[in-house]
Design a protein around this motif. Sequence first.
Motif, PDB file in Angstrom:
ATOM      1  N   GLN A   1     -77.685  87.048  57.327  1.00  0.00           N
ATOM      2  CA  GLN A   1     -78.006  87.352  58.701  1.00  0.00           C
ATOM      3  C   GLN A   1     -78.496  88.787  58.833  1.00  0.00           C
ATOM      4  O   GLN A   1     -78.177  89.638  58.010  1.00  0.00           O
ATOM      5  N   TYR A  31     -88.750  87.627  57.162  1.00  0.00           N
ATOM      6  CA  TYR A  31     -88.147  86.586  57.987  1.00  0.00           C
ATOM      7  C   TYR A  31     -89.181  85.863  58.841  1.00  0.00           C
ATOM      8  O   TYR A  31     -90.149  86.460  59.321  1.00  0.00           O
ATOM      9  N   ASP A  96     -84.763  83.915  60.580  1.00  0.00           N
ATOM     10  CA  ASP A  96     -84.158  83.302  59.416  1.00  0.00           C
ATOM     11  C   ASP A  96     -85.208  83.187  58.320  1.00  0.00           C
ATOM     12  O   ASP A  96     -86.408  83.225  58.593  1.00  0.00           O
ATOM     13  N   ARG A  98     -85.764  80.567  56.330  1.00  0.00           N
ATOM     14  CA  ARG A  98     -86.377  79.236  56.296  1.00  0.00           C
ATOM     15  C   ARG A  98     -86.058  78.513  57.586  1.00  0.00           C
ATOM     16  O   ARG A  98     -84.894  78.310  57.918  1.00  0.00           O
ATOM     17  N   VAL A  99     -87.089  78.109  58.315  1.00  0.00           N
ATOM     18  CA  VAL A  99     -86.928  77.359  59.554  1.00  0.00           C
ATOM     19  C   VAL A  99     -88.004  76.291  59.629  1.00  0.00           C
ATOM     20  O   VAL A  99     -89.087  76.433  59.047  1.00  0.00           O
ATOM     21  N   ASP A 107     -81.944  76.237  63.398  1.00  0.00           N
ATOM     22  CA  ASP A 107     -82.323  76.747  62.087  1.00  0.00           C
ATOM     23  C   ASP A 107     -82.287  78.264  62.006  1.00  0.00           C
ATOM     24  O   ASP A 107     -82.270  78.815  60.900  1.00  0.00           O
ATOM     25  N   PHE A 108     -82.301  78.930  63.152  1.00  0.00           N
ATOM     26  CA  PHE A 108     -82.346  80.390  63.186  1.00  0.00           C
ATOM     27  C   PHE A 108     -80.917  80.936  63.162  1.00  0.00           C
ATOM     28  O   PHE A 108     -80.142  80.716  64.104  1.00  0.00           O
ATOM     29  N   GLY A 109     -80.584  81.659  62.119  1.00  0.00           N
ATOM     30  CA  GLY A 109     -79.222  82.128  61.950  1.00  0.00           C
ATOM     31  C   GLY A 109     -78.897  83.449  62.610  1.00  0.00           C
ATOM     32  O   GLY A 109     -77.720  83.750  62.831  1.00  0.00           O
ATOM     33  N   SER A 110     -79.906  84.247  62.931  1.00  0.00           N
ATOM     34  CA  SER A 110     -79.703  85.564  63.513  1.00  0.00           C
ATOM     35  C   SER A 110     -80.351  85.614  64.883  1.00  0.00           C
ATOM     36  O   SER A 110     -81.503  85.203  65.040  1.00  0.00           O
ATOM     37  N   TRP A 111     -79.619  86.132  65.859  1.00  0.00           N
ATOM     38  CA  TRP A 111     -80.091  86.223  67.248  1.00  0.00           C
ATOM     39  C   TRP A 111     -79.770  87.588  67.830  1.00  0.00           C
ATOM     40  O   TRP A 111     -78.707  88.153  67.560  1.00  0.00           O
TER      41      TRP A 111
END
Length: 121
Positions: A1, A31, A96, A98-99, A107-111
Amino acid sequence: QVHLVESGGGSVQPGESLRLSCTSDAHLDIYNVGWFRQAPRKEREGVSLVRNGGGGTHYTESVKERFTIARDRGKVYLQMDSLKPDDTGVYYCAADLRVRGLEYPEDFGSWGQGTQVTVSS
């Protein structure tokens, strides 16, 4: 992340412009970075995506020809022109490695924490 911070939101009238920034202590070039928005009583909507590895850009139909996503020196920007009241909402960037696409926000791990955009007359 990766830790993400959005900025650049504000209150504008219809037809005006805003430029949102998505920044990190690290460069975001490796990313996939997407912009999403959330309005009260509406579903979260994927707005725009810039792929990593030179994979191109994508936009939801309602913002095509008005919004532009771009990378510059490790940061990601969303230029929003000809803003409409329906563009109002909290805008989030997400990242992320890979999306699949904007239709799959899971699919997006970081916000980031979001920045408010208000378009009203």
